[in-house]
Design a protein around this motif. Structure first.
Motif, PDB file in Angstrom:
ATOM      1  N   GLU A 177       0.891  -1.166   0.030  1.00  0.00           N
ATOM      2  CA  GLU A 177      -0.138  -0.085   0.123  1.00  0.00           C
ATOM      3  C   GLU A 177       1.003   1.427  -0.081  1.00  0.00           C
ATOM      4  OE1 GLU A 177      -2.469  -0.172   3.219  1.00  0.00           O
ATOM      5  OE2 GLU A 177      -3.665  -2.007   2.638  1.00  0.00           O
ATOM      6  N   HIS A 178       2.182   1.055   0.562  1.00  0.00           N
ATOM      7  CA  HIS A 178       2.977   2.306   0.640  1.00  0.00           C
ATOM      8  C   HIS A 178       4.334   2.192  -0.121  1.00  0.00           C
ATOM      9  CE1 HIS A 178       0.416   3.959   3.851  1.00  0.00           C
ATOM     10  NE2 HIS A 178       0.471   2.609   4.333  1.00  0.00           N
ATOM     11  N   GLY A 179       4.382   1.311  -1.253  1.00  0.00           N
ATOM     12  CA  GLY A 179       5.354   1.272  -2.159  1.00  0.00           C
ATOM     13  C   GLY A 179       6.599   0.632  -1.519  1.00  0.00           C
ATOM     14  N   VAL A 180       6.622   0.073  -0.384  1.00  0.00           N
ATOM     15  CA  VAL A 180       7.756  -0.489   0.223  1.00  0.00           C
ATOM     16  C   VAL A 180       7.725  -2.067   0.404  1.00  0.00           C
ATOM     17  CG1 VAL A 180       8.989  -0.824   2.317  1.00  0.00           C
ATOM     18  CG2 VAL A 180       7.873   1.487   1.810  1.00  0.00           C
ATOM     19  N   VAL A 181       8.749  -2.823  -0.445  1.00  0.00           N
ATOM     20  CA  VAL A 181       8.752  -4.086  -0.236  1.00  0.00           C
ATOM     21  C   VAL A 181       9.372  -4.771   0.846  1.00  0.00           C
ATOM     22  CG1 VAL A 181      10.217  -5.997  -1.535  1.00  0.00           C
ATOM     23  CG2 VAL A 181       9.460  -3.973  -3.010  1.00  0.00           C
ATOM     24  N   THR A 182       8.648  -5.691   1.440  1.00  0.00           N
ATOM     25  CA  THR A 182       9.223  -6.361   2.872  1.00  0.00           C
ATOM     26  C   THR A 182       9.777  -7.734   2.468  1.00  0.00           C
ATOM     27  OG1 THR A 182       6.912  -7.417   3.021  1.00  0.00           O
ATOM     28  CG2 THR A 182       7.193  -5.381   3.706  1.00  0.00           C
TER      29      THR A 182
END
Length: 295
Positions: free
Chosen positions: A150-155
């Motif tokens: 949702e926030h453009g951050v790959v986990t």
């Protein structure tokens, strides 16, 4: 690939105050580093690593932002610990903390977050415990991956410590989470902690990598003395300058180049030699080896 370092490499100097945040970024700029990956506890005061929450340290964050803007060295990602074991009564609070660091990545312009799922020192569990915990860990990783998307951050999760380590367990986790935003941070040396062959394990996992760490170790079958880490299988390892240790680091870099990986590459230096010496020599060794490989 974009070559830089983890702030973890500089932990001794940051902890004793001989290196400031501003000085760290100046050093990176002078060395031509292309990014800094942040291990959150790197900026904690000496002895205050446990429970350190970088997302709550506004002054530190403003200094990082200002130094990155001034030097042009970007923050590439954030690494933090977490404990999602069912026995941890604060699991929901842990999830909220990790999600705050997703938002911190977004604030700092970093596209990657690596979170642990159990404490680093939690030793490799027997099959029964691992199987008992597995589905719960899968659910948490999927929830965080969805929030990151949702926030453009790959986990991602790394081969870090002893419990969630080894190519087999990591790949099983990725397949079970089954979310396009959930990947691996592949550390080419950390597989040694559970005696997984680092060359084979690296080859197996690179296809799922969102981020890559490189390091080198001395490896011994008997304990040489204090300061050595005992692996799960009873070997002993100790960090070295990249290129000085017992790993065939050129072979590991060859696998990296051959895989087509073209993302961020972080040197993690944790040897006994002086910090800035180890970081500079290691960085230059990586550059030289990659140039020889055409990477």
């Amino acid at each position: 690939m974009k070559l830089g370092l983890s702030s973890y490499s500089f932990r001794p100097l940051l902890a004793n105050g001989s290196l400031t945040i501003e000085g760290l970024f100046d050093w990176l700029e002078a060395q031509g580093a292309e990014h800094l990956e942040i291990a959150t506890f790197s900026f904690a005061g000496a002895g205050k690593e446990a429970g350190y929450d970088l997302s709550a340290e506004e002054e530190t964050l403003r200094r990082i932002e200002a130094a990155a803007a001034r030097t042009g060295v970007p923050v590439s990602g954030i690494c933090l610990g977490a404990n999602f074991l069912s026995s941890n009564g604060a699991r929901r609070a842990e999830i909220k903390t990790v999600k705050r660091h997703v938002l911190l990545c977004k604030r700092l312009g970093a596209g990657f977050l690596r979170h642990d799922v159990v404490p680093w020192a939690h030793r490799l569990a027997d099959t029964a415990e691992f199987e008992r915990e597995f589905e719960g860990l899968v659910a948490v990783c999927r929830e965080i991956a969805a929030f990151g998307a949702e926030h453009g951050v790959v986990t991602s999760v790394e081969d870090h410590g002893f419990f969630m380590n080894g190519a087999e367990r990591l790949l099983r986790l990725v397949h079970a989470v089954d979310h396009p935003n959930f990947k691996l941070t592949v550390d080419v040396g950390n597989f040694l902690c559970v005696d997984d062959n680092p060359y084979v394990a690296t080859e197996r996992t690179l296809g799922r990598a969102a981020f890559v760490h490189v390091k080198d170790f001395y490896v011994r079958t008997r304990e040489p003395g204090p300061g050595w880490l005992r692996t799960h299988g009873g070997q002993f390892i100790r960090g070295s300058v990249f290129g000085y240790g017992d790993l065939d680091v050129a072979a590991l870099l060859r696998s990296l180049v051959a895989s087509g990986y073209d993302g961020f590459l972080s040197l993690e230096y944790e040897g006994a030699e002086p910090t800035l010496f180890g970081c500079e020599v290691g960085l230059n060794n990586i550059r030289r080896m990659l140039a020889e490989l055409g990477g």
